[in-house]
Design a protein around this motif. Structure first.
Motif, PDB file in Angstrom:
ATOM      1  N   GLY A 119      46.999  35.803  36.172  1.00  0.00           N
ATOM      2  CA  GLY A 119      45.879  35.388  35.330  1.00  0.00           C
ATOM      3  C   GLY A 119      46.078  33.998  34.765  1.00  0.00           C
ATOM      4  O   GLY A 119      45.147  33.184  34.734  1.00  0.00           O
ATOM      5  N   TYR A 120      47.284  33.708  34.325  1.00  0.00           N
ATOM      6  CA  TYR A 120      47.586  32.414  33.706  1.00  0.00           C
ATOM      7  C   TYR A 120      47.231  31.271  34.647  1.00  0.00           C
ATOM      8  O   TYR A 120      46.599  30.294  34.247  1.00  0.00           O
ATOM      9  N   TYR A 121      47.640  31.379  35.910  1.00  0.00           N
ATOM     10  CA  TYR A 121      47.426  30.294  36.853  1.00  0.00           C
ATOM     11  C   TYR A 121      46.053  30.315  37.521  1.00  0.00           C
ATOM     12  O   TYR A 121      45.756  29.468  38.343  1.00  0.00           O
ATOM     13  N   ARG A 122      45.224  31.290  37.165  1.00  0.00           N
ATOM     14  CA  ARG A 122      43.854  31.308  37.663  1.00  0.00           C
ATOM     15  C   ARG A 122      42.845  30.975  36.578  1.00  0.00           C
ATOM     16  O   ARG A 122      41.645  31.205  36.739  1.00  0.00           O
ATOM     17  N   ALA A 123      43.329  30.453  35.460  1.00  0.00           N
ATOM     18  CA  ALA A 123      42.423  30.078  34.378  1.00  0.00           C
ATOM     19  C   ALA A 123      41.508  28.947  34.840  1.00  0.00           C
ATOM     20  O   ALA A 123      41.941  27.992  35.482  1.00  0.00           O
ATOM     21  N   PRO A 137      67.332  40.562  37.865  1.00  0.00           N
ATOM     22  CA  PRO A 137      65.995  40.627  38.437  1.00  0.00           C
ATOM     23  C   PRO A 137      65.658  39.363  39.216  1.00  0.00           C
ATOM     24  O   PRO A 137      66.086  38.271  38.879  1.00  0.00           O
ATOM     25  N   GLU A 138      64.903  39.542  40.305  1.00  0.00           N
ATOM     26  CA  GLU A 138      64.510  38.405  41.124  1.00  0.00           C
ATOM     27  C   GLU A 138      63.490  37.548  40.399  1.00  0.00           C
ATOM     28  O   GLU A 138      62.784  38.017  39.521  1.00  0.00           O
ATOM     29  N   PRO A 139      63.403  36.242  40.748  1.00  0.00           N
ATOM     30  CA  PRO A 139      62.395  35.383  40.111  1.00  0.00           C
ATOM     31  C   PRO A 139      61.000  35.783  40.543  1.00  0.00           C
ATOM     32  O   PRO A 139      60.812  36.471  41.548  1.00  0.00           O
ATOM     33  N   LEU A 140      60.014  35.329  39.794  1.00  0.00           N
ATOM     34  CA  LEU A 140      58.630  35.620  40.140  1.00  0.00           C
ATOM     35  C   LEU A 140      58.290  34.989  41.478  1.00  0.00           C
ATOM     36  O   LEU A 140      58.543  33.808  41.701  1.00  0.00           O
ATOM     37  N   PRO A 141      57.699  35.758  42.400  1.00  0.00           N
ATOM     38  CA  PRO A 141      57.281  35.172  43.675  1.00  0.00           C
ATOM     39  C   PRO A 141      55.962  34.430  43.528  1.00  0.00           C
ATOM     40  O   PRO A 141      55.210  34.659  42.591  1.00  0.00           O
ATOM     41  N   GLU A 142      55.702  33.530  44.465  1.00  0.00           N
ATOM     42  CA  GLU A 142      54.392  32.889  44.487  1.00  0.00           C
ATOM     43  C   GLU A 142      53.353  33.896  44.925  1.00  0.00           C
ATOM     44  O   GLU A 142      53.605  34.716  45.806  1.00  0.00           O
ATOM     45  N   PRO A 143      52.142  33.845  44.347  1.00  0.00           N
ATOM     46  CA  PRO A 143      51.090  34.761  44.801  1.00  0.00           C
ATOM     47  C   PRO A 143      50.705  34.512  46.244  1.00  0.00           C
ATOM     48  O   PRO A 143      50.748  33.386  46.723  1.00  0.00           O
ATOM     49  N   GLU A 144      50.351  35.566  46.946  1.00  0.00           N
ATOM     50  CA  GLU A 144      49.865  35.426  48.311  1.00  0.00           C
ATOM     51  C   GLU A 144      48.461  34.845  48.290  1.00  0.00           C
ATOM     52  O   GLU A 144      47.727  34.986  47.324  1.00  0.00           O
ATOM     53  N   PRO A 145      48.050  34.160  49.364  1.00  0.00           N
ATOM     54  CA  PRO A 145      46.701  33.583  49.373  1.00  0.00           C
ATOM     55  C   PRO A 145      45.635  34.662  49.340  1.00  0.00           C
ATOM     56  O   PRO A 145      45.812  35.750  49.867  1.00  0.00           O
ATOM     57  N   GLU A 146      44.518  34.341  48.698  1.00  0.00           N
ATOM     58  CA  GLU A 146      43.389  35.259  48.640  1.00  0.00           C
ATOM     59  C   GLU A 146      42.747  35.383  50.020  1.00  0.00           C
ATOM     60  O   GLU A 146      42.728  34.430  50.792  1.00  0.00           O
ATOM     61  N   PRO A 147      42.162  36.552  50.361  1.00  0.00           N
ATOM     62  CA  PRO A 147      41.473  36.673  51.640  1.00  0.00           C
ATOM     63  C   PRO A 147      40.236  35.795  51.718  1.00  0.00           C
ATOM     64  O   PRO A 147      39.833  35.380  52.782  1.00  0.00           O
ATOM     65  N   GLU A 148      39.612  35.499  50.556  1.00  0.00           N
ATOM     66  CA  GLU A 148      38.471  34.607  50.512  1.00  0.00           C
ATOM     67  C   GLU A 148      38.820  33.444  49.602  1.00  0.00           C
ATOM     68  O   GLU A 148      39.522  33.624  48.606  1.00  0.00           O
ATOM     69  N   THR A 174      46.322  40.997  32.558  1.00  0.00           N
ATOM     70  CA  THR A 174      47.288  42.077  32.333  1.00  0.00           C
ATOM     71  C   THR A 174      46.590  43.343  31.860  1.00  0.00           C
ATOM     72  O   THR A 174      46.814  44.440  32.398  1.00  0.00           O
ATOM     73  N   LEU A 175      45.729  43.205  30.851  1.00  0.00           N
ATOM     74  CA  LEU A 175      45.043  44.377  30.296  1.00  0.00           C
ATOM     75  C   LEU A 175      44.124  45.027  31.320  1.00  0.00           C
ATOM     76  O   LEU A 175      44.045  46.260  31.400  1.00  0.00           O
ATOM     77  N   LEU A 176      43.426  44.222  32.103  1.00  0.00           N
ATOM     78  CA  LEU A 176      42.510  44.790  33.100  1.00  0.00           C
ATOM     79  C   LEU A 176      43.273  45.401  34.264  1.00  0.00           C
ATOM     80  O   LEU A 176      42.832  46.387  34.862  1.00  0.00           O
ATOM     81  N   THR A 177      44.449  44.845  34.589  1.00  0.00           N
ATOM     82  CA  THR A 177      45.301  45.466  35.607  1.00  0.00           C
ATOM     83  C   THR A 177      45.793  46.823  35.114  1.00  0.00           C
ATOM     84  O   THR A 177      45.798  47.809  35.863  1.00  0.00           O
ATOM     85  N   VAL A 178      46.180  46.893  33.841  1.00  0.00           N
ATOM     86  CA  VAL A 178      46.609  48.161  33.246  1.00  0.00           C
ATOM     87  C   VAL A 178      45.459  49.162  33.263  1.00  0.00           C
ATOM     88  O   VAL A 178      45.627  50.327  33.639  1.00  0.00           O
ATOM     89  N   ARG A 179      44.266  48.704  32.847  1.00  0.00           N
ATOM     90  CA  ARG A 179      43.117  49.611  32.796  1.00  0.00           C
ATOM     91  C   ARG A 179      42.771  50.157  34.181  1.00  0.00           C
ATOM     92  O   ARG A 179      42.480  51.345  34.338  1.00  0.00           O
ATOM     93  N   TYR A 226      44.501  42.744  39.026  1.00  0.00           N
ATOM     94  CA  TYR A 226      43.063  42.673  38.793  1.00  0.00           C
ATOM     95  C   TYR A 226      42.506  41.323  39.226  1.00  0.00           C
ATOM     96  O   TYR A 226      43.086  40.263  38.979  1.00  0.00           O
ATOM     97  N   GLY A 227      41.352  41.353  39.890  1.00  0.00           N
ATOM     98  CA  GLY A 227      40.672  40.134  40.317  1.00  0.00           C
ATOM     99  C   GLY A 227      41.193  39.567  41.610  1.00  0.00           C
ATOM    100  O   GLY A 227      40.760  38.494  42.032  1.00  0.00           O
ATOM    101  N   THR A 228      42.145  40.259  42.264  1.00  0.00           N
ATOM    102  CA  THR A 228      42.692  39.790  43.539  1.00  0.00           C
ATOM    103  C   THR A 228      42.790  40.977  44.499  1.00  0.00           C
ATOM    104  O   THR A 228      42.581  42.128  44.115  1.00  0.00           O
ATOM    105  N   GLU A 229      43.132  40.662  45.745  1.00  0.00           N
ATOM    106  CA  GLU A 229      43.444  41.697  46.728  1.00  0.00           C
ATOM    107  C   GLU A 229      44.951  41.902  46.826  1.00  0.00           C
ATOM    108  O   GLU A 229      45.424  42.627  47.695  1.00  0.00           O
TER     109      GLU A 229
END
Length: 411
Positions: free
Chosen positions: A132-136, A353-364, A150-155, A117-120
């Motif tokens: 979400g944590y790192y986009r606060a 399980p693999e470690p968390l990957p870094e998020p990809e850059p936003e298109p904008e 998390t909740l909005l991604t689930v919704r 949620y909130g990303t592409e």
């Protein structure tokens, strides 16, 4: 008649009236909960719904059903108190029909490939908290931002069905709750072993009383005969129902004080205490044997990301729509079936399980600078120690190395 006899007679005549008043009050509260639940449950997602009011959201039909998200975090402590890189490895939604006194439970597997949620960005749904944590924003609580994402991604995955509240808990907290009621009796279908199914026996096969730690080993394991992620989701559902069933019995009343204390200490929720109590009253009307359970499924696929082949579960779209309608009574739009460029692959049940990957850059560009979810390692690694150390070393010690990101406790 003496004064003492008169007082005794008055007390006798008052008691029946008191009990009748209590019964009437409980009946009124139960009726309000069943027929006017909006009095106890506000707008779905609370303030979050105002924040994303431009997003489409299905309204509850007649407010008969309350949808509660249950999040089980992989951290050892309560989420948000110390370690930032928690993941909600258990994502379960309970749809409680207050009028009928019935319940349905559906699990979203943690590796489900969804849009965050909130990303592409598309990634595993259990990584949504991290995004979400790192986009606060400055001054915003990162933990609360992670929960909202998390909740909005689930919704969004569920097609916009309303979410009326959540409960989240870490592993140690869940074990503490099980211990607070003296454990849970359960028939374990296969030995649970350490080291992803290759090590010592942690829980033996057979009917037994599981303490908190054994219970967590059982519901978290996914190796070998325990059936991978789908098997784990199914065990979590059945173990939760078994716990609910045992707490409904006469012994549950005796254990209630310890249970309430453990829940208050370990569970985080946005549901008010009166509403939780009223949900508990509704729970007494639910027959555990009639609780329906569902798990979203799909095709496992590998996809290259950050130099690794990552395993994702690509959810079957037509099944997603069918389960949402069955559980929540809402017909949502069928989306284009997702697919990844990598080959189909079975679930790596015994691999760490693999470690968390870094998020990809936003298109904008994001107006708020975002720190890296996983800081790069120190570019200047510590040199090898001199075989003939300097007798007068630098008084300032070297800092401890960065911890490995997002460890997952041993199954």
């Amino acid at each position: 008649m003496s004064r003492a006899e008169k007082r005794k007679q008055k007390r006798k005549s008052t008691k029946p009236k008191f009990y009748v008043a209590v019964v009437i009050l409980l009946l009124v509260i139960a009726a309000l909960l069943i027929y006017v639940p909006a009095l106890f449950f506000g707008e779905p997602l609370g303030d979050v719904s105002k924040e994303v009011s431009e997003e489409p959201m299905h309204k509850p039909g007649g407010t008969d059903t309350i949808n509660i998200v249950l999040l089980g975090f992989d951290g050892s402590q309560t989420p948000g108190r110390d370690d930032a890189l928690y993941r909600p490895d258990t994502i379960m939604i309970a749809a409680l029909n207050l009028r009928e006194g019935s319940a349905k439970i559906v699990n979203i597997p943690r590796d489900s490939y969804v849009q965050i949620y909130g990303t592409e960005i598309y990634d595993k749904i259990n990584h949504s908290y991290m995004y979400g944590y790192y986009r606060a924003a400055e001054g915003e609580d990162p933990h609360q931002r992670g929960l909202k994402t998390t909740l909005l991604t689930v919704r969004n995955f569920l097609g916009g069905i309303p979410i009326h509240g959540y409960l989240s808990i870490g592993m140690d907290g869940a074990a503490d709750i099980i211990d607070s009621v003296g454990g849970i009796y359960y028939d374990v279908e296969a030995d649970v072993r350490a080291n992803f199914g290759q090590g010592r026996v942690l829980v033996e096969e057979g009917y037994q009383l599981l303490d908190g730690r054994q219970f967590m080993h059982y519901v978290r394991s996914r190796a070998g005969a325990l059936g991978g992620e789908r098997g784990r989701s199914g065990r979590q559902q059945q173990a939760l129902i078994a716990l609910f069933d045992q707490l409904r019995g006469p012994s549950g009343i005796i254990k209630a004080p310890g249970l309430i204390n453990a829940v208050m200490k370990n569970v985080e929720t946005d549901i008010s205490l009166p509403s939780l109590g009223l949900l508990g009253v509704t729970g007494l009307r639910i027959n555990p044997a009639e609780i329906e359970t569902f798990i979203f499924s799909g095709q496992g696929q590998l996809s290259a990301r950050d130099g690794q082949n990552i395993w994702y579960l690509v959810i079957n779209e037509s099944e997603r729509v069918e389960i949402i309608e069955t559980v929540f009574g809402v017909k949502v739009e069928e989306r284009t079936q997702l697919s990844l460029p990598g080959p189909a692959a079975p679930e790596p049940e015994t691999l760490e399980p693999e470690p968390l990957p870094e998020p990809e850059p936003e298109p904008e560009p994001d107006p708020v600078p975002e720190p890296d979810p996983e800081p790069d390692p120190d570019p200047d690694p510590e040199p090898e120690p001199d075989p003939d150390p300097d007798p007068d070393p630098d008084p300032d010690p070297e800092p401890d190395p960065e911890p490995e990101p997002d460890p997952e406790p041993e199954d």
